[in-house]
Enzyme design. Sequence first.
Site, PDB file in Angstrom:
ATOM      1  CE  LYS A  23     -10.283   1.941  -0.284  1.00 58.57           C
ATOM      2  NZ  LYS A  23      -9.170   2.281  -0.868  1.00 58.57           N
ATOM      3  CB  SER A  71      -8.166  -1.716  -0.115  1.00 59.54           C
ATOM      4  OG  SER A  71      -7.917  -0.512   0.078  1.00 59.54           O
ATOM      5  CB  SER A 108      -6.224   2.035   1.223  1.00 61.80           C
ATOM      6  OG  SER A 108      -6.356   2.281  -0.237  1.00 61.80           O
TER       7      SER A 108
END
Length: 494
Positions: free
Chosen positions: A147, A326, A144
């Site tokens: 991101k 997330s 993640s």
Amino acid sequence: MTDSQDSQPTQALSRQDAPAGAADAEAPAEAAAPTGLAALIRKHPTAWLAGALGVVFLLLGTGAVFAGIASGSRAPVSAPIADATIPPRPQPSTTPGASPVRTCSVAPVMADPRLANLSAYVVNANTGEVLLDRNGLVPERTGSVMKTLTASAALQILGPDGRLTTQVLDGASPGVIVLKGGGDPTLATTTGTVYSGAAQISDLAAAAMQRYEQLHPGIPITEIVLDSTMWNPSDRWDDSWDRKEQADGYQAEVTALMVDGGRADPSSTVSTRTGDPIGDAGRAFASAAGLYGVTFSTGSAVSSTVLAEVQSQPVSVLVAQMMSWSDNVLAENLARVTAKAMGFDGSSASLAQAIPGALVPLGLDTAGVGVRDGSGLSALNAVSPAFVTSLMQKARTGEANLGVMYNALPVAGVSGTLAGRFTGANAIAAGQVIAKTGWIDTAYTLAGIVNAADGTPLAFMFTSIRDGISSDAKEAQDTLATALFTCGNNLSNN
């Protein structure tokens, strides 16, 4: 020689040859005084001796030369040295400054087997000096942490004040309306949604019905066209994703028209995701509008007459919600909308160009950056820790709206996905590590800023990779980040 030889004593000849015809003449006679060359030799015997020796050596050398010629060999000959201009030695334009000798090693911490196959990159965020590099230039899966790239791209292209719009348009004929998605997954069916402050589908339905009745009084609505064509509606699930992510509640199918992020439970961040996000949005609208017995179809809006629309919260808020817990669905939709705004078709394949392309104006070298999705769920994403640390340096200073992303990062022991971490011995770094976490089945990642004990801000990224990696890797990465906090600018690369 410098010393004089004229002072040395000379000796008279003791005997001279007898004149011709005077053989056997023994009578002594007074020696005649030497004249001419003999006199000169007598006066300077040493000088003449030296000269004579020189002549002997000259003759011997000449003989050797001729002997060499006669035998077919070549005697060494010294050639005269020609005058040559020797170029000046290059000099540095500036004198390099002294480099400090750093003594704080984290090698024992990095040897922790829980870190699996570790890549790590750490720089002084003020100066950019590399303090630690373990395979930091090699692109790796991100989890993640991807991101951070998606958020940065959205902030550059859509802007922090940008909004995602869902519309209801008049249909091709009376009795038909079109529900058109604009890529907003936060459109909510309840005020109890995890997306606090999100637009409500009930507000959209009420406004649309009021306007429709003004335009078509007395004509009931019998059909709702569901328009999710902002990108291809069939391009909703990447084949590198594991379908269990949908059942486990972490990922929904990516469609331009959906409600509640596709959650079965809108109030829970982790919730089983629907298999029909477009249909769910249509049914939720019909229910809110009091339309029962209507039929649903899919297609594109024909009319440009807008009956009603609602907008998402600003991109700055969506980025904060995405980063805090997330949110994969928010990440994927923001990535697609960003690509669409850049002139791409919004497909999953377009992200490979769109996301790095949006970051080029930041002065980042995107060569080697491989983007498969916007969330980091795919193991086919490939971004080097060095690239992410460069992005974090810019985010920390708030360059080009990146401060929005930086301010949304979880804080160790305080907020988001780091709220429950950095405990025990690592608690000394609580509040001082601002970072994005990442996790897929084959990797744990952590990237952000450590505000070290000596006041030095350190930009960093850790990647731990192994099939079936254990969650223990999180604590090991926390320990490594705490070691950075302790070392500060004294961090050694040894």
